[in-house]
Design a protein around this motif. Structure first.
Motif, PDB file in Angstrom:
ATOM      1  N   UNK A 169       0.834  -1.205   0.000  1.00  0.00           N
ATOM      2  CA  UNK A 169       0.000   0.000   0.000  1.00  0.00           C
ATOM      3  C   UNK A 169       0.869   1.256   0.000  1.00  0.00           C
ATOM      4  N   UNK A 170       1.994   1.216   0.735  1.00  0.00           N
ATOM      5  CA  UNK A 170       2.900   2.361   0.748  1.00  0.00           C
ATOM      6  C   UNK A 170       3.544   2.556  -0.619  1.00  0.00           C
ATOM      7  N   UNK A 183      10.739   1.585  -4.259  1.00  0.00           N
ATOM      8  CA  UNK A 183       9.767   0.639  -3.718  1.00  0.00           C
ATOM      9  C   UNK A 183      10.421  -0.313  -2.728  1.00  0.00           C
ATOM     10  N   UNK A 184       9.610  -0.833  -1.810  1.00  0.00           N
ATOM     11  CA  UNK A 184      10.078  -1.789  -0.815  1.00  0.00           C
ATOM     12  C   UNK A 184       9.311  -3.101  -0.954  1.00  0.00           C
ATOM     13  N   UNK A 185       9.929  -4.169  -0.475  1.00  0.00           N
ATOM     14  CA  UNK A 185       9.332  -5.494  -0.578  1.00  0.00           C
ATOM     15  C   UNK A 185       9.652  -6.290   0.676  1.00  0.00           C
ATOM     16  N   UNK A 220      -0.418  -3.554  -7.916  1.00  0.00           N
ATOM     17  CA  UNK A 220      -1.865  -3.739  -7.765  1.00  0.00           C
ATOM     18  C   UNK A 220      -2.202  -5.229  -7.790  1.00  0.00           C
ATOM     19  N   UNK A 221      -1.563  -5.959  -8.715  1.00  0.00           N
ATOM     20  CA  UNK A 221      -1.790  -7.402  -8.790  1.00  0.00           C
ATOM     21  C   UNK A 221      -1.347  -8.093  -7.508  1.00  0.00           C
ATOM     22  N   UNK A 222      -0.206  -7.664  -6.981  1.00  0.00           N
ATOM     23  CA  UNK A 222       0.306  -8.231  -5.733  1.00  0.00           C
ATOM     24  C   UNK A 222      -0.657  -7.962  -4.579  1.00  0.00           C
TER      25      UNK A 222
END
Length: 246
Positions: free
Chosen positions: A23-24, A36-38, A210-212
């Protein structure tokens, strides 16, 4: 058995963490310079009591979010035409003096304050290689920024923008979408590659994110249904046992 419920609850907890990270990312898809972060998942093995497992038994594997890692790939460079917009090509971060201390950023949207200082849209001054705010004389209306960060005006060189490289980029702690706190030593980049009149966009890939997010939602709902059905099963078993003993 209750262990199955505990294992499922560990999965729900990590899914909530993953959802907040995704969401972030989505919220910062248009934030200049955002990385981006994961979440990195891992199994936590819980061995049963005793030196040897009973025949046919296995270790219990709980889910845990082992770490959060940052994607350091370059975002797309976009031309703006604003002479105080600056993009960093390759490694490095700008340094800015904020109300909470020195912070790093890849966001290169800058403007000139009324006192001549170059700052971000919140008024935080951009620092030079010596860690001092960069001030432009009032007579300089046209600025040139070289690839090494040298700012020149009508009367020659004004300052050189500081671009630092952290010793361990994965120890940078995010503060909002633009800033990072460096809990690791930094050094000045020997040969920074700055581009005037451009900004680096976020490296978030919106559609995959979005898919994730949808996949996480489906997984969460599936595990939540399992926990609910397991609770119902246990309650039914208890009720039947009580009926037999009456």
């Amino acid at each position: 058995m209750e262990n199955a419920t505990y294992i499922a609850l560990s999965r729900l907890d990590t899914e909530q963490r993953a959802m907040s990270v995704v969401a972030d990312n989505i919220a910062n898809a248009s934030t200049t310079g955002f990385k981006s972060q994961h979440v990195l998942f891992s199994d936590y093995l819980s061995p049963q009591d005793g030196s040897d497992l009973p025949k046919g038994a296995e270790n219990e594997a709980y889910t845990q979010d082992l770490a959060t890692w940052r994607d350091l790939s370059q975002g797309q460079l976009q031309q703006t035409g604003n002479p105080l917009d600056i993009a960093i090509g390759g490694e490095g971060y700008f340094t800015l003096r904020t109300a909470t201390g020195i912070r790093l950023s890849r966001s290169g949207r800058f403007q000139q304050r009324s006192d001549g200082m170059i700052a971000d849209d919140a008024g935080n001054p951009l620092l030079d290689r010596a860690g001092q705010p960069i001030r432009v004389p009032a007579v300089d209306h046209t600025l040139t920024i070289a690839s090494d960060g040298t700012i020149s005006g009508a009367n020659g060189v004004i300052a050189r923008i500081g671009v630092v490289i952290p010793q361990d980029q994965h120890k940078l702690l995010p503060e909002g979408g633009k800033f990072l706190r460096a809990d690791t030593p930094t050094t000045q980049a020997p040969a920074p590659k700055l581009v005037q009149g451009m900004i680096e966009s976020s490296n978030v890939q919106l559609m995959p994110e979005m898919t994730h997010m949808l996949q996480i939602q489906r997984d969460f709902q599936f595990v939540a249904q399992f926990v609910e059905s397991e609770a119902t099963r246990q309650q039914d078993a208890i009720s039947k046992i009580l009926q037999v003993n009456v």
